[in-house]
Write an enzyme that holds these catalytic residues in place. Structure first.
Site, mmCIF file in Angstrom:
data_model
loop_
_atom_site.group_PDB
_atom_site.id
_atom_site.type_symbol
_atom_site.label_atom_id
_atom_site.label_comp_id
_atom_site.label_asym_id
_atom_site.label_seq_id
_atom_site.Cartn_x
_atom_site.Cartn_y
_atom_site.Cartn_z
ATOM 1 N N LYS A 193 0.865 -1.181 0.000
ATOM 2 C CA LYS A 193 0.000 0.000 0.000
ATOM 3 C C LYS A 193 0.900 1.227 0.000
ATOM 4 O O LYS A 193 2.005 1.190 0.560
ATOM 5 C CB LYS A 193 -0.863 0.014 1.268
ATOM 6 C CG LYS A 193 -2.089 0.874 1.184
ATOM 7 C CD LYS A 193 -3.275 0.122 0.611
ATOM 8 C CE LYS A 193 -4.495 0.993 0.510
ATOM 9 N NZ LYS A 193 -5.677 0.267 0.066
ATOM 10 N N GLY A 237 -22.977 4.518 4.783
ATOM 11 C CA GLY A 237 -22.136 5.001 3.683
ATOM 12 C C GLY A 237 -22.828 4.728 2.358
ATOM 13 O O GLY A 237 -23.107 3.569 2.026
ATOM 14 N N CYS A 238 -23.125 5.788 1.627
ATOM 15 C CA CYS A 238 -23.873 5.645 0.361
ATOM 16 C C CYS A 238 -23.006 6.032 -0.821
ATOM 17 O O CYS A 238 -23.476 6.622 -1.793
ATOM 18 C CB CYS A 238 -25.122 6.521 0.392
ATOM 19 S SG CYS A 238 -26.213 6.145 1.766
ATOM 20 N N SER A 287 -19.594 4.839 -3.475
ATOM 21 C CA SER A 287 -19.410 3.875 -4.558
ATOM 22 C C SER A 287 -19.775 2.452 -4.106
ATOM 23 O O SER A 287 -20.542 1.748 -4.774
ATOM 24 C CB SER A 287 -17.938 3.965 -4.984
ATOM 25 O OG SER A 287 -17.625 2.997 -5.892
ATOM 26 N N VAL A 288 -19.270 2.044 -2.945
ATOM 27 C CA VAL A 288 -19.505 0.674 -2.482
ATOM 28 C C VAL A 288 -20.894 0.542 -1.838
ATOM 29 O O VAL A 288 -21.702 -0.300 -2.251
ATOM 30 C CB VAL A 288 -18.403 0.245 -1.484
ATOM 31 C CG1 VAL A 288 -18.715 -1.121 -0.890
ATOM 32 C CG2 VAL A 288 -17.055 0.210 -2.185
ATOM 33 N N GLY A 289 -21.178 1.376 -0.834
ATOM 34 C CA GLY A 289 -22.460 1.275 -0.124
ATOM 35 C C GLY A 289 -23.649 1.461 -1.063
ATOM 36 O O GLY A 289 -24.641 0.727 -0.975
HETATM 37 P P1 NAD Z 1 -16.809 6.654 -1.202
HETATM 38 O O1 NAD Z 1 -15.987 7.835 -0.872
HETATM 39 O O2 NAD Z 1 -17.361 6.516 -2.585
HETATM 40 O O3 NAD Z 1 -18.070 6.574 -0.204
HETATM 41 C C1 NAD Z 1 -17.939 6.676 1.168
HETATM 42 C C2 NAD Z 1 -19.244 7.301 1.680
HETATM 43 O O4 NAD Z 1 -19.251 7.216 3.099
HETATM 44 C C3 NAD Z 1 -19.389 8.783 1.329
HETATM 45 O O5 NAD Z 1 -20.681 8.998 0.764
HETATM 46 C C4 NAD Z 1 -19.230 9.490 2.676
HETATM 47 O O6 NAD Z 1 -19.985 10.694 2.750
HETATM 48 C C5 NAD Z 1 -19.758 8.438 3.613
HETATM 49 N N1 NAD Z 1 -19.329 8.577 5.004
HETATM 50 C C6 NAD Z 1 -18.133 8.961 5.486
HETATM 51 N N2 NAD Z 1 -18.144 8.956 6.833
HETATM 52 C C7 NAD Z 1 -19.371 8.512 7.217
HETATM 53 C C8 NAD Z 1 -20.000 8.291 8.457
HETATM 54 N N3 NAD Z 1 -19.362 8.511 9.616
HETATM 55 N N4 NAD Z 1 -21.258 7.833 8.459
HETATM 56 C C9 NAD Z 1 -21.938 7.627 7.320
HETATM 57 N N5 NAD Z 1 -21.390 7.829 6.088
HETATM 58 C C10 NAD Z 1 -20.129 8.275 6.040
HETATM 59 O O7 NAD Z 1 -15.922 5.400 -0.791
HETATM 60 P P2 NAD Z 1 -16.111 3.888 -1.263
HETATM 61 O O8 NAD Z 1 -15.217 3.631 -2.428
HETATM 62 O O9 NAD Z 1 -17.553 3.597 -1.357
HETATM 63 O O10 NAD Z 1 -15.457 3.098 -0.034
HETATM 64 C C11 NAD Z 1 -16.190 2.878 1.152
HETATM 65 C C12 NAD Z 1 -15.383 1.993 2.104
HETATM 66 O O11 NAD Z 1 -15.086 0.763 1.463
HETATM 67 C C13 NAD Z 1 -14.032 2.584 2.531
HETATM 68 O O12 NAD Z 1 -13.756 2.157 3.845
HETATM 69 C C14 NAD Z 1 -13.043 1.907 1.593
HETATM 70 O O13 NAD Z 1 -11.741 1.834 2.163
HETATM 71 C C15 NAD Z 1 -13.670 0.539 1.465
HETATM 72 N N6 NAD Z 1 -13.306 -0.197 0.261
HETATM 73 C C16 NAD Z 1 -13.568 0.331 -0.957
HETATM 74 C C17 NAD Z 1 -13.236 -0.394 -2.087
HETATM 75 C C18 NAD Z 1 -13.551 0.128 -3.477
HETATM 76 O O14 NAD Z 1 -13.414 -0.648 -4.427
HETATM 77 N N7 NAD Z 1 -13.980 1.373 -3.636
HETATM 78 C C19 NAD Z 1 -12.614 -1.655 -1.972
HETATM 79 C C20 NAD Z 1 -12.383 -2.178 -0.702
HETATM 80 C C21 NAD Z 1 -12.724 -1.436 0.410
#
Ligand code: NAD
Length: 354
Positions: free
Chosen positions: A81, A182-183, A185-187
């Protein structure tokens, strides 16, 4: 900053580099935890850290997590990383990206980078001007690669269905209540997939407008972000922050299952023990959220072999995530151990440190 080998997250990392490039202003840390199974692969986080020790902690902790994630996904890659330390305005320039590309290139393929928090596909394209050891590049229709988010969401969707079958004995998501934190990309992706299967969705985000928009789109309910952890539901799915499961939040959980994509969900390993003691089924984060790295690592490995990678191979590998979770849960039940401890032991074995 103390020496990294005195950090609590130091775990016999094979190599840790601090990169400073005066002309561009780049300061970065590249941590290679293990190359036992292949080149150390894991994304680059662009972040402003109040203290450099926070950057080192992230690099050490996240690279170890990638070793475990990649091994448990059955990928022929190790774990690494990088973090790029941004100023408080988050300044990221083309010159910094190119200097970072040079630093990756200097490792001659021992480290392969990709997107993480604060990075975009466009950033990977800029880094790729200086090194071939980068993935998450824009993909052609039908090929692996590109934004890992939807693939991560797909793996979590499969994993939640497996958890519901295992814990609740249900082979359908119809009426199963899932609270998604969390809404992004993933949520957002997880919620949309589950809504199509008839699950009852509760969604929350610190950006309330984002949660409301998602709830309207999928016919779910939006709740305040600080309320979602205590919401009565079958599945709590953390897809925002790490370290979300601690003494206080675990006491508030009102669910049978915790299964979501956020990295490093357990504030400390003993919080897995607390979930186990409360009889809450936990899907180890680095097992259920491997869909994105499966996608981009296959993109990289195929490109190294000079061929395109069929997206169907990515889908087939992501479809194996539920089977891996099942193996962990079965061993957890048989041994009376928390699922995170079972998964860690399996991962350590796979990377030659059993
Ligand atoms: P993202 O930035 O697209 O979405 C994250 C969302 O969480 C945002 O809408 C943000 O406003 C919200 N958020 C932040 N703090 C919060 C809180 N306290 N309560 C509620 N919502 C909150 O990020 P993502 O790509 O969806 O990633 C989400 C998680 O998944 C991260 O922990 C990331 O490390 C993990 N992850 C992502 C991937 C990937 O492919 N994108 C892969 C593995 C792990």
């Amino acid at each position: 900053m103390s020496a990294f080998w005195t950090e609590p997250d130091w775990d016999e990392h094979e190599r840790v580099e601090v990169v400073h490039h005066r002309a561009s202003g780049l300061t970065a840390i590249i941590a290679l935890h293990s190359t036992h199974l292949g080149p150390a692969a894991g994304g680059t986080r662009f972040w402003h850290y109040a203290e450099p020790s926070g950057a080192m902690r992230d690099a050490l902790r996240l690279s170890r997590g990638m070793s475990f994630k990649n091994a448990m996904a059955g990928l022929p890659i190790g774990g690494g990383k990088a973090v790029v330390l941004l100023d408080k305005d988050g300044t990221k320039t083309p010159a910094m990206l190119e200097a970072f590309g040079d630093a990756v290139e200097a490792l001659a393929g021992r480290y392969v980078t990709a997107e993480d928090v604060g990075a975009s596909e466009a950033d990977m394209v800029a880094i790729a001007k200086r090194t071939a050891h980068v993935c998450g590049l824009p993909a052609l229709e039908g090929d692996a690669g590109g934004d890992p988010g939807p693939f991560t969401a797909m793996g979590i969707y499969h994993g939640i269905k497996a958890a519901v079958a295992h814990k609740l004995g249900k082979d359908s998501m119809q009426g199963v209540r899932v609270a998604v934190q969390g809404c992004g990309s993933v949520g957002g992706g997880v919620a949309r997939l589950l809504a199509k299967d008839g699950a009852d969705l509760i969604v929350a985000d610190i950006d309330g407008g984002r949660a409301q928009a998602l709830a309207s789109e999928i016919g779910g309910e939006a709740v305040e972000s600080d309320m979602v952890i205590g919401t009565a539901c079958d599945v709590f799915s953390p897809n925002a922050l790490g370290a979300i499961l601690d003494d206080e939040s675990i006491a508030r959980l009102d669910c049978a299952i915790v299964a979501g994509g956020a990295n490093n969900q357990l504030a400390r390993p003993e919080h897995g023990r607390q979930l186990h003691a409360r009889d809450i089924l936990y899907a180890p984060d680095y097992v259920i959220n491997a869909g994105g790295i499966i996608n981009v690592s296959l993109e990289y490995l195929c490109r190294q072999d000079g061929k395109a990678c069929d997206i169907n191979e990515v889908r087939q590998r992501i479809a194996q995530i539920p089977g891996r979770l099942q193996t962990i849960w079965d061993a957890s039940a048989a041994q009376g151990l928390p699922s995170n401890e079972v998964a860690d032991a399996m991962a350590m074995e796979l990377i030659g440190r059993g």
